[in-house]
Motif scaffolding. Structure first.
Motif, mmCIF file in Angstrom:
data_model
loop_
_atom_site.group_PDB
_atom_site.id
_atom_site.type_symbol
_atom_site.label_atom_id
_atom_site.label_comp_id
_atom_site.label_asym_id
_atom_site.label_seq_id
_atom_site.Cartn_x
_atom_site.Cartn_y
_atom_site.Cartn_z
ATOM 1 N N ALA A 67 0.832 -1.206 0.000
ATOM 2 C CA ALA A 67 0.000 0.000 0.000
ATOM 3 C C ALA A 67 0.864 1.253 0.000
ATOM 4 O O ALA A 67 0.585 2.221 -0.723
ATOM 5 C CB ALA A 67 -0.930 -0.005 1.213
ATOM 6 N N ASP A 68 1.928 1.240 0.802
ATOM 7 C CA ASP A 68 2.793 2.426 0.871
ATOM 8 C C ASP A 68 3.479 2.690 -0.471
ATOM 9 O O ASP A 68 3.594 3.837 -0.903
ATOM 10 C CB ASP A 68 3.843 2.235 1.961
ATOM 11 N N SER B 82 2.434 1.871 -3.447
ATOM 12 C CA SER B 82 1.477 2.320 -4.466
ATOM 13 C C SER B 82 1.137 3.796 -4.309
ATOM 14 O O SER B 82 0.737 4.450 -5.282
ATOM 15 C CB SER B 82 0.196 1.476 -4.394
ATOM 16 N N ARG B 83 1.292 4.329 -3.104
ATOM 17 C CA ARG B 83 0.993 5.749 -2.876
ATOM 18 C C ARG B 83 2.188 6.653 -3.161
ATOM 19 O O ARG B 83 2.037 7.877 -3.227
ATOM 20 C CB ARG B 83 0.530 5.960 -1.425
ATOM 21 N N SER B 84 3.366 6.072 -3.318
ATOM 22 C CA SER B 84 4.562 6.886 -3.537
ATOM 23 C C SER B 84 4.706 7.215 -5.017
ATOM 24 O O SER B 84 4.337 6.427 -5.889
ATOM 25 C CB SER B 84 5.810 6.147 -3.038
ATOM 26 N N GLU B 85 5.278 8.386 -5.290
ATOM 27 C CA GLU B 85 5.482 8.832 -6.677
ATOM 28 C C GLU B 85 6.840 8.349 -7.156
ATOM 29 O O GLU B 85 7.863 8.660 -6.539
ATOM 30 C CB GLU B 85 5.424 10.360 -6.739
#
Length: 521
Positions: free
Chosen positions: A35-36, A38-41
């Motif tokens: 999850a982390d 997937s949220r990072s650019e």
């Protein structure tokens, strides 16, 4: 109940240990990376997706202008050369950024999965000139956002991305009875249909026939790419009528994109697909010969969750075998280089100060595309599969490697550095090792097996990289500190002893980075 090991979690399921990161103590910490991450650019493509799309649009317009000049009887060689240079420069910057993404990211499991899925749905940046710009977009748009969701969504995103359509010549395919084929003499191309069944979903030998391959290719007709490298469905290219694939009918009086989507959904739901993907995951992370009980547990989870990939990964890492018998897998070159840079403590500041003192992430003066070393040992002179003892991986490393012109000199003062150190230690090294970034040798991706990568020529390249890293990046690191940073409690007694006996710091660092444990996971 599994015996969770933070060290093994970082090495087997990530890109290795880093002195800048604190390892999670629980299995939930590993799974939380999905999850982390997937949220990072991501750091690529450079400038973000919008800027990368603009670069692709600019290339499309430039090529269109050149075509107009050519149609008038003139050849704009200089214009073509300039477009090619810009595309190659952008690609090299993105390729270096792809490496640094893996080096800097605290979400190693997510990064490894992104690499796995890109290799599963392989495309190559050197198929055509536009692919230099589309391939980084492909991983950032199609792979990374979907790798922890449903396989159905990932399959659709990958297969229907412009990069895949171009790479497997789907943009040139037309149904034999379509309007385009009749008017333009355009024919059917079966590449995507074949790889869809053989590589992306069911797997070779899973029961489909050549008729199914052709029928899948017919269903896919109509899916193409416009002049701005965007996917679209063109009915004039689509084969009319009903088409049967594996006993299921698609199409009808009027063809649409829904026919393609329905076929992809049905392939994603097949039991053969679940088995094929789960076997590949275990072979990638655990062992070249995947344990059947692990595959079964993952397939059962796949079917119960309707292909929820996060649940499938959880089933894999929840198996006791996921945490036993370390060293069964050989690191691929990309993994080796990234884990080496991480162990050496390269972070964003040291990257700027040492690897790229000019503030850029790549030296783009060299746009050559020399062929990489073959990943098949039989194709490399003097190469053969080595023994599994690991004793030949040390060799005579007491003598430091010669320095390249302008490269950092151990003990020297001042900013005496080779301008291309960032590129030399990343994309150029990976090309020499046989795994150039975003350039798989075929739609099947890179070979995984130990036999492919444990060869004299491969180990020689890794030792060369280790020596160069010791000379240019390891001047302020003690070998015993690097050993702890790189392997922690997984360092063997004989490795510790050999490193302690190294005649100098550079040799000790080289020995750590060339040790059997560091080259395996």
């Amino acid at each position: 109940m599994v015996s969770y090991s933070p060290t093994m979690a970082a090495i087997r399921f990530g890109y290795g240990l880093s002195p800048h990161e604190k390892q999670g103590e629980r299995l939930d910490d590993l799974l939380g990376q999905l999850a982390d991450g997937s949220r990072s650019e991501p750091m690529f493509p450079r400038g973000g997706i919008d800027e990368a799309r603009q670069r692709a649009d600019d290339l499309a317009e430039g090529l269109k202008e050149i075509r107009a000049i050519n149609n008038g009887g003139e050849r704009d060689r200089e214009g073509r050369k300039l477009l090619q240079q810009k595309a190659n420069q952008a690609f090299q910057r993105d390729a270096v950024a792809r490496v640094t993404q893996a080096v800097f990211s605290p979400y190693g499991f997510y990064e490894r999965l992104s690499g796995f899925w890109f290799d599963h749905f392989s495309v190559s940046a050197y198929k055509t000139l536009p692919m230099r710009l589309l391939t980084p977009l492909y991983e950032s748009e199609a792979i990374r956002p979907h790798l922890a969701g449903s396989f159905r969504d990932l399959l659709q995103a990958a297969i229907l991305h412009p990069a895949m359509l171009i790479y497997l010549d789907q943009d040139r395919s037309a149904g034999p009875d379509s309007a385009a084929a009749q008017n333009r003499r355009r024919g059917l191309n079966e590449n995507l249909g074949r790889e869809l069944l053989e590589l992306h979903t069911m797997g070779a030998g899973s029961g489909y026939t050549q008729t199914d391959v052709r029928s899948a290719a017919l269903v896919l007709t109509g899916m193409t790419v416009n002049d701005q490298y965007e996917m679209l469905f063109r009915p004039r290219l689509a084969e009319p009528g009903q088409i049967d694939v594996l006993g299921v009918s698609y199409g009808g009086r009027k063809r649409s994109v829904d026919d393609c989507l329905s076929m992809l959904d049905d392939l994603a739901a097949r039991h053969e697909t679940a088995e094929h993907i789960c076997r590949k995951l275990v072979a990638h992370f655990i062992a070249d010969e995947p344990p059947t009980d692990m595959i079964k547990a993952m397939v059962d989870t796949w079917r119960a969750s309707d292909g929820n990939l996060a649940k499938v990964y959880e089933a894999m890492v929840s198996q006791p075998r996921a945490w036993s018998d370390p060293g069964r897998k050989m690191k691929l070159p990309f993994d080796y280089v990234v884990s080496g840079l991480r162990a050496l403590g390269i972070d964003r500041k040291s990257w700027r100060d040492i690897m790229s003192p000019d503030g850029d992430s790549a030296d783009v003066a060299d746009n050559t595309t020399a062929p990489a070393m073959s990943t098949n040992p039989a194709q490399n002179p003097g190469s053969a599969s080595g023994t599994d003892s690991g004793s030949d991986m040390f060799g005579d490393m007491a003598k430091p490697a010669p320095l390249a012109k302008g490269e950092a000199v151990p003990g020297a003062t001042g900013n005496v550095r080779k301008p291309g150190l960032a590129r030399s230690m990343t994309i150029a090294a990976l090309k020499r090792m046989g795994q150039p970034v975003w350039q798989p040798p075929s739609p099947a991706g890179f070979e995984e097996g130990v036999a492919t990568w444990l060869s004299p020529s491969q180990i020689s390249e890794r030792i060369l990289w280790a020596r160069k890293a010791a000379n240019s990046l390891g001047r302020n690191i003690e070998p015993k500190t690097l050993l702890q940073n790189a392997l922690a409690d997984m360092a063997r007694d004989d490795t510790i002893k050999v490193v302690q006996q190294a005649p100098n710091r550079a040799s000790g660092i080289t020995l750590v980075l060339s040790s059997p444990e560091f080259n395996r996971r």
